[in-house]
Design a protein around this motif. Structure first.
Motif, PDB file in Angstrom:
ATOM      1  N   ARG A   1      -1.514   8.624   5.749  1.00  0.00           N
ATOM      2  CA  ARG A   1      -0.319   7.871   6.129  1.00  0.00           C
ATOM      3  C   ARG A   1       0.539   7.534   4.922  1.00  0.00           C
ATOM      4  O   ARG A   1       1.763   7.550   4.989  1.00  0.00           O
ATOM      5  N   ALA A   2      -0.130   7.212   3.797  1.00  0.00           N
ATOM      6  CA  ALA A   2       0.630   6.889   2.589  1.00  0.00           C
ATOM      7  C   ALA A   2       1.428   8.106   2.131  1.00  0.00           C
ATOM      8  O   ALA A   2       2.551   7.975   1.647  1.00  0.00           O
TER       9      ALA A   2
ATOM     10  N   ASN B   1       6.311   5.229  11.740  1.00  0.00           N
ATOM     11  CA  ASN B   1       6.823   6.474  12.295  1.00  0.00           C
ATOM     12  C   ASN B   1       7.165   6.332  13.771  1.00  0.00           C
ATOM     13  O   ASN B   1       8.186   6.833  14.234  1.00  0.00           O
TER      14      ASN B   1
ATOM     15  N   VAL C   1       5.438  14.390   9.642  1.00  0.00           N
ATOM     16  CA  VAL C   1       4.572  13.384  10.272  1.00  0.00           C
ATOM     17  C   VAL C   1       3.428  14.036  11.049  1.00  0.00           C
ATOM     18  O   VAL C   1       2.254  13.721  10.851  1.00  0.00           O
TER      19      VAL C   1
ATOM     20  N   LEU D   1       2.801  10.206   3.952  1.00  0.00           N
ATOM     21  CA  LEU D   1       3.975  10.318   4.813  1.00  0.00           C
ATOM     22  C   LEU D   1       5.088   9.371   4.359  1.00  0.00           C
ATOM     23  O   LEU D   1       6.220   9.498   4.783  1.00  0.00           O
ATOM     24  N   ARG D   2       4.730   8.399   3.510  1.00  0.00           N
ATOM     25  CA  ARG D   2       5.730   7.437   3.049  1.00  0.00           C
ATOM     26  C   ARG D   2       6.429   7.874   1.770  1.00  0.00           C
ATOM     27  O   ARG D   2       7.312   7.179   1.284  1.00  0.00           O
TER      28      ARG D   2
ATOM     29  N   TYR E   1      -0.923  13.957  10.558  1.00  0.00           N
ATOM     30  CA  TYR E   1      -1.874  13.458  11.542  1.00  0.00           C
ATOM     31  C   TYR E   1      -2.770  14.578  12.076  1.00  0.00           C
ATOM     32  O   TYR E   1      -3.953  14.360  12.343  1.00  0.00           O
TER      33      TYR E   1
ATOM     34  N   PRO F   1       0.831  -1.214   0.000  1.00  0.00           N
ATOM     35  CA  PRO F   1       0.000   0.000   0.000  1.00  0.00           C
ATOM     36  C   PRO F   1       0.866   1.266   0.000  1.00  0.00           C
ATOM     37  O   PRO F   1       0.589   2.207  -0.717  1.00  0.00           O
ATOM     38  N   SER F   2       1.896   1.280   0.830  1.00  0.00           N
ATOM     39  CA  SER F   2       2.832   2.398   0.760  1.00  0.00           C
ATOM     40  C   SER F   2       4.140   1.983   1.387  1.00  0.00           C
ATOM     41  O   SER F   2       4.197   1.578   2.539  1.00  0.00           O
ATOM     42  N   SER F   3       5.158   2.071   0.588  1.00  0.00           N
ATOM     43  CA  SER F   3       6.490   1.726   1.054  1.00  0.00           C
ATOM     44  C   SER F   3       7.461   2.606   0.290  1.00  0.00           C
ATOM     45  O   SER F   3       7.506   2.556  -0.942  1.00  0.00           O
ATOM     46  N   ALA F   4       8.186   3.432   1.019  1.00  0.00           N
ATOM     47  CA  ALA F   4       9.055   4.407   0.372  1.00  0.00           C
ATOM     48  C   ALA F   4      10.029   3.707  -0.564  1.00  0.00           C
ATOM     49  O   ALA F   4      10.661   2.734  -0.189  1.00  0.00           O
TER      50      ALA F   4
ATOM     51  N   TYR G   1       4.895   3.737  -3.765  1.00  0.00           N
ATOM     52  CA  TYR G   1       4.342   4.869  -3.027  1.00  0.00           C
ATOM     53  C   TYR G   1       3.669   5.803  -4.019  1.00  0.00           C
ATOM     54  O   TYR G   1       3.807   5.642  -5.235  1.00  0.00           O
TER      55      TYR G   1
END
Lengths: 343, 372
Positions: free
Chosen positions: B320-321, A184, B333, B323-324, B337, A46-49, A53
């Motif tokens: 959240r995505a 985080n 961050v 933030l990645r 939020y 779904p999201s991975s730097a 992403y």
């Protein structure tokens, strides 16, 4: 009367069971299904730097996504015939088994048990990773063997904790594991000193360090405590489809080896090298053997670039992740990437 | 039949009522009346001052208004460029960028319809048609495939429209399911009652996460090969079922709170079961349970973020995505939020205030009616 009901019930159960356990009817036909649908369903994170992403426009970017785009180029001659299906680690294999996706390109480690017990096949390794440990330089630790009673921050991973156990237990090193659900929080816990050590795959460690206010403050220890070869995955018993995915990856690697880039692939059509000619479809009919267009490899390179270009675009030193090639370098340059010959 | 005058005589005159409590802020007595009160007041004022100045400093004075990730990393305040760059992704997720007007219009339509239906003047039968039309229209807008709109499959839906859809459709369909279940559970027919009890207890006894997980992992394995049910649909059905079970228990509480006399009165008038329920019992029961229902509504609006575990990206997950994104990773961050919290708070507060209005509006009993 009673008997009849029982008989019917048994028959019904049998029918249901056979529907569930019957060998997949689509086993040999992923390519047909994909062509009919006009799209490849590709499971990604779904999201991975760096791997998968969203950019500012909500377009999926990253190394894993580009592998799917390469397959799309091979099959359709266009890189955008991919539908990305975001999957978490806990449902990724089921999604592939149940036919929800055609290929899984999601930082997935190839292991013996996964390959042999899940009804899946792994393609060639696209990224050689390994679990590493990072510490604050203030600790003065130079090697993992110097650790003792360390608090180790980790994500509730698939194999992260088991690797720690496998590495530390035989060496008699005690440690305390601190698990975080959120990326985080996990990172900040380490930065704020809640943990002495942070552990994950080395590629991720580099990106954690890149986030720190003062990256020089942190040291990645030299030990790699596990092997994590990341590879795309397909369903078992469809060799044509597996070959397509595998040779799409090999094309990326071979293209770099032969110096073919996105920019010069058209010039390379004139190349005198027989192997390059066969690969680009100038001579021979390699594409037909895969049930694809003979321009399949040309399309992959023209539309996506070679392995090196994919790497530099998403993970390399010019990106915030700043990864060096390390083992993900061509075999001719001391790395592990090696493509079988195109002939 | 009592005349108005007799009614007046029966009612206690207003003069007997206790004096209204002093609520005005102008009187300092409640705040500084005793030394302890004065101390508490001062401490609270100091806390408020710190929070307000702190927030102001972070949001405005020290904020980084322009520049990129590097500027934000160097600065100490809120990173507005991050919000500017990622706003559309946070709101609409992986929906194709050039088609963003479609989810935007769908959300606007939806919110417009809600605001319209909140106004008592428009409470007519036409509302029913509106609510049949709006969801279909929103669905068509999002999915496309007609009038030259390109098809956007549900895997690309995300962000705020998805949050709205999962929670509001879940509640809109869960509500009738809940009412039916509540009636079934308080039914005198044993078979129906048992079915309702089993359904409610099983669903309520299992966490939403595991229901979602079952829907997304187990269900496809039981399906015939090659047949897949849309993942979003599966999650939506799971949420409807879950909402239904919870609403059922709340509504049942309301049903029990309606005095037995009401049932008897309805029966005495010759009303059948359904008519009595529709005209007499349910209106009273539902009115009683407005506060707990609103509680459920607000809870569900936020619980839908659990769909993240099956890989659907609702609003919190698109935040959240964002933030990645490697460019912003670890830099903005708090901003992400805080923004998510702000949006959720606005909508939850809106639902809450409307429920308070609705309670006042539907209040039909007499102000001084003796407690039951």
């Amino acid at each position: 009367m009673n008997l009849t009901i029982k008989t019917w019930a048994t028959l019904g159960l049998l029918a249901a069971a056979s529907a569930v356990f019957a060998s997949p009817a689509y086993a040999q036909a992923t390519l047909d299904a994909v062509k009919k649908r006009g799209k490849i369903l590709c499971g990604v994170s779904p999201s991975s730097a760096g791997y998968s992403y969203a950019d500012d426009k909500g377009v999926r970017k990253g190394f894993d996504s580009d592998v799917c785009r390469a397959v799309s180029s091979a099959v359709f001659g266009a890189p955008d015939k991919v539908e990305f299906v975001p999957l978490n680690t806990n449902i990724r294999f089921q999604a592939l088994q149940s036919g929800e996706i055609d290929v899984l390109s999601r930082q997935t480690t190839m292991t013996f048990s996964r390959d042999n017990s899940l009804g899946l096949d792994f393609g060639p390794v696209v990224f050689y990773d390994g679990q590493g440990l990072m510490v604050n330089s203030k600790l003065g630790v130079k090697s993992a063997s110097e650790l003792s009673q360390a608090a180790i921050c980790l994500l509730p991973g698939t194999t992260t904790l088991q690797n720690l156990e496998d590495y530390f237990k035989p060496r008699g090193i005690k440690y305390e594991s601190v698990v975080f659900e959120d990326n985080n929080e996990w990172r900040n816990a380490f930065f704020s000193g809640r943990c002495d050590v942070i552990t994950t795959d080395r590629s991720d460690l580099a990106s954690v360090r890149a986030v720190a206010n003062d990256p020089k403050q942190f040291v990645i220890l030299p030990e790699t405590i596990s092997k994590e070869p990341l590879a795309p995955v397909v369903r078992q018993n469809d060799s044509n489809w597996k070959d397509i995915v595998s040779w799409s990856v090999y094309t990326l690697i071979a293209a770099e080896e032969y110096g073919i880039t996105q920019a010069n692939v058209d010039e390379k059509l004139q190349s005198k090298e027989p192997e390059v000619q066969r690969m680009l479809g100038v001579s021979g009919d390699l594409g037909k053997m895969l049930n694809l267009d003979n321009k399949w490899a040309y399309n992959i390179i023209k539309q996506n670039g070679n392995y090196g270009e994919l790497f530099e675009r998403s993970l390399g030193e010019k990106t915030p992740l700043g990864l060096t090639r390390g083992p993900n370098q061509l075999w001719t340059k001391g790395g592990l990437l090696y493509s079988p010959p195109f002939r | 039949m009592a005349t108005a005058a007799e009614m007046d005589a029966l009612n206690l005159s207003r003069a007997v009522l206790p004096p209204r409590r002093a609520r005005s802020l102008t009187s300092l007595k409640p705040y500084f009346g005793t030394p302890l009160n004065a101390l508490i007041t001062l401490v609270c004022l100091w806390l408020v001052y710190r929070v307000v100045t702190g927030a102001w400093g972070w949001l405005v004075t020290r904020a980084i208004v322009e520049g990129g990730p590097q500027a934000c990393k160097a600065g100490a305040g809120a990173c507005w460029p991050f919000l500017a760059a990622k706003l559309r992704f946070m709101l609409f997720g992986f929906y194709p960028y050039d088609e963003h007007w479609r989810p935007a219009l769908a959300v606007a339509l939806f919110l417009g319809a809600i605001i319209f239906s909140m106004i008592p003047r428009f409470w007519t039968r036409a509302l029913l048609w509106l609510w049949l039309a709006v969801p279909i229209l929103c669905g068509v807008l999002l999915y496309g495939g007609v009038a030259g709109l390109p098809v956007v499959t549900t895997t690309n839906w995300g962000g705020l429209p998805l949050s709205f859809m999962l929670s509001f459709v879940g509640l809109a369909l869960g509500f009738p399911l809940g009412v039916v279940l509540a009636l079934a559970r308080s039914s005198k027919l044993p078979a129906i009652q048992v079915i309702a009890i089993v359904f409610i207890e099983v669903v309520r006894g299992v966490p939403l996460v595991s229901i979602l997980f079952m829907a997304s992992v187990m269900l496809p394995l039981f399906m015939p090969d090659g047949v897949t049910v849309d993942k979003l649909l599966r999650a939506q059905v799971a949420i409807i079922i879950f909402a239904g079970a919870y609403i059922a228990e709340t509504v049942r509480g309301g049903l029990q709170a309606v005095p037995k006399g009401q049932h008897e009165a309805a029966a005495a008038l010759g009303l059948g079961y359904w008519l009595a329920m529709r005209k007499i019992i349910l209106p009273q029961a539902l009115k009683i349970v407005i506060p707990p229902l609103v509680n459920i509504f607000i809870g569900f609006f936020q619980d839908t973020t659990l769909v993240t575990i099956i890989g659907l990206l609702d609003f919190l997950d698109t935040v959240r995505a964002s933030l990645r994104d490697p460019n912003w990773q670890g830099i903005a961050v708090i901003e992400g939020y805080v923004f998510a919290a702000f949006v959720y708070a606005v909508f939850s507060y809106g639902i809450g205030s409307y429920s308070r209005f609705l309670e006042r509006r539907l209040k039909t009993d007499h102000e001084r009616s003796p407690g039951r």
